[in-house]
Design a protein around this motif. Structure first.
Motif, PDB file in Angstrom:
ATOM      1  N   THR A  99       1.570  11.155  -5.798  1.00 53.85           N
ATOM      2  CA  THR A  99       1.715  12.485  -5.440  1.00 53.85           C
ATOM      3  C   THR A  99       1.240  13.500  -6.441  1.00 53.85           C
ATOM      4  N   SER A 158       8.789  -1.287  -8.484  1.00 48.72           N
ATOM      5  CA  SER A 158       8.064  -2.098  -7.823  1.00 48.72           C
ATOM      6  C   SER A 158       7.062  -2.352  -9.022  1.00 48.72           C
ATOM      7  N   MET A 192       0.787  -1.101   0.011  1.00 48.79           N
ATOM      8  CA  MET A 192      -0.185  -0.120  -0.061  1.00 48.79           C
ATOM      9  C   MET A 192       0.876   1.191   0.143  1.00 48.79           C
ATOM     10  N   SER A 193       1.807   1.180   0.801  1.00 54.40           N
ATOM     11  CA  SER A 193       2.649   2.226   0.786  1.00 54.40           C
ATOM     12  C   SER A 193       3.551   2.771  -0.573  1.00 54.40           C
ATOM     13  N   ASP A 194       3.763   1.440  -1.396  1.00 54.79           N
ATOM     14  CA  ASP A 194       3.978   1.749  -2.615  1.00 54.79           C
ATOM     15  C   ASP A 194       3.213   2.599  -3.562  1.00 54.79           C
ATOM     16  N   GLN A 229       3.675  -0.570  -8.376  1.00 51.86           N
ATOM     17  CA  GLN A 229       3.508   0.393  -8.785  1.00 51.86           C
ATOM     18  C   GLN A 229       3.147   0.591 -10.544  1.00 51.86           C
ATOM     19  N   ILE A 272       1.234   4.633  -2.488  1.00 55.23           N
ATOM     20  CA  ILE A 272       0.642   6.031  -1.977  1.00 55.23           C
ATOM     21  C   ILE A 272       2.070   6.877  -2.381  1.00 55.23           C
ATOM     22  N   ALA A 273       2.997   6.342  -2.301  1.00 58.26           N
ATOM     23  CA  ALA A 273       4.375   6.991  -2.885  1.00 58.26           C
ATOM     24  C   ALA A 273       4.150   7.431  -4.399  1.00 58.26           C
TER      25      ALA A 273
END
Length: 218
Positions: free
Chosen positions: A9, A181, A1-3, A184, A5-6
């Motif tokens: 942007t 990723s 999930m953090s990938d 991503q 969110i990053a």
């Protein structure tokens, strides 16, 4: 999930939206120019002169039976136009063949009495079409022209691979190179699909609404 969110942007989203803006500009210019060229071709097809009819038929058959990518490559590599003009010219030439058929159908929807009335009033052929026939035919052509606009928007995705023009798909491919990723990369594909869908679906809804309104008016 953090990938993910990053990835999401404002800088990245703005980068894609700028590509979408270029996609819409190319599509709008191409459709506008195609309407003019398509109208000329369609009028030529209805001419009494065999040469004019032959040229218009040959044009439509040539572009309807060859791939768009061929003409993109031709305008960019052979004609050596800059990327943006090359894209607009290629799409205009290619799309005008389809628009000519749309215009021909629109012209056929205008009653013969309108043509006869224009001639009886002494209008020349250009005056008759520009002032009387085409404005009436345009109302019936709008749904098909909007549908062609949707098709053109989707077809601009060829431009990145053909001439590295940074429209929406091109911007998405550039963005992919910034991330390693797999999640991503798939997220970017999904975001591109979502943007294309949102734009094309919205235009398709306008087409359906206009068709219903047109049918109700009749």
């Amino acid at each position: 999930m953090s990938d993910i969110i990053a990835l999401l942007t404002w800088t990245n989203l703005r980068f894609l939206l700028e590509g979408l803006g270029l996609t819409l500009v190319i599509s709008a210019l191409s459709i506008a120019c195609s309407v003019v060229l398509g109208a000329v071709i369609s009028i030529m097809r209805g001419s009494r002169l065999r040469v004019m009819r032959g040229i218009s038929i040959a044009y439509v058959e040539l572009f309807k039976n060859t791939p768009l990518l061929l003409w993109i490559m031709f305008t960019f590599f052979v004609a050596q136009l800059p990327p943006l003009p090359a894209a607009v010219v290629a799409f205009t030439l290619f799309t005008a063949a389809s628009v000519a058929e749309i215009v021909r159908g629109g012209l056929a929807s205008v009653s013969a009495g309108q043509y006869e009335a224009a001639r009886s009033q002494g209008f020349s052929a250009p005056q008759m079409y520009v002032l009387i026939i085409l404005p009436q035919a345009l109302r019936n052509m709008v749904p098909a022209l909007l549908s062609q606009f949707v098709t053109t928007i989707k077809d601009t995705s060829y431009l990145w691979g053909a001439m590295a023009l940074q429209e929406l798909m091109g911007r998405g491919m550039i963005l992919m190179n910034s991330f390693n990723s797999t999640v991503q990369i798939f997220a970017i594909f999904g975001l591109l699909a979502l943007i294309y869908f949102a734009v094309c679906f919205t235009l398709s809804q306008f087409v359906r609404a206009y068709q219903k309104r047109l049918t109700g008016a009749r």
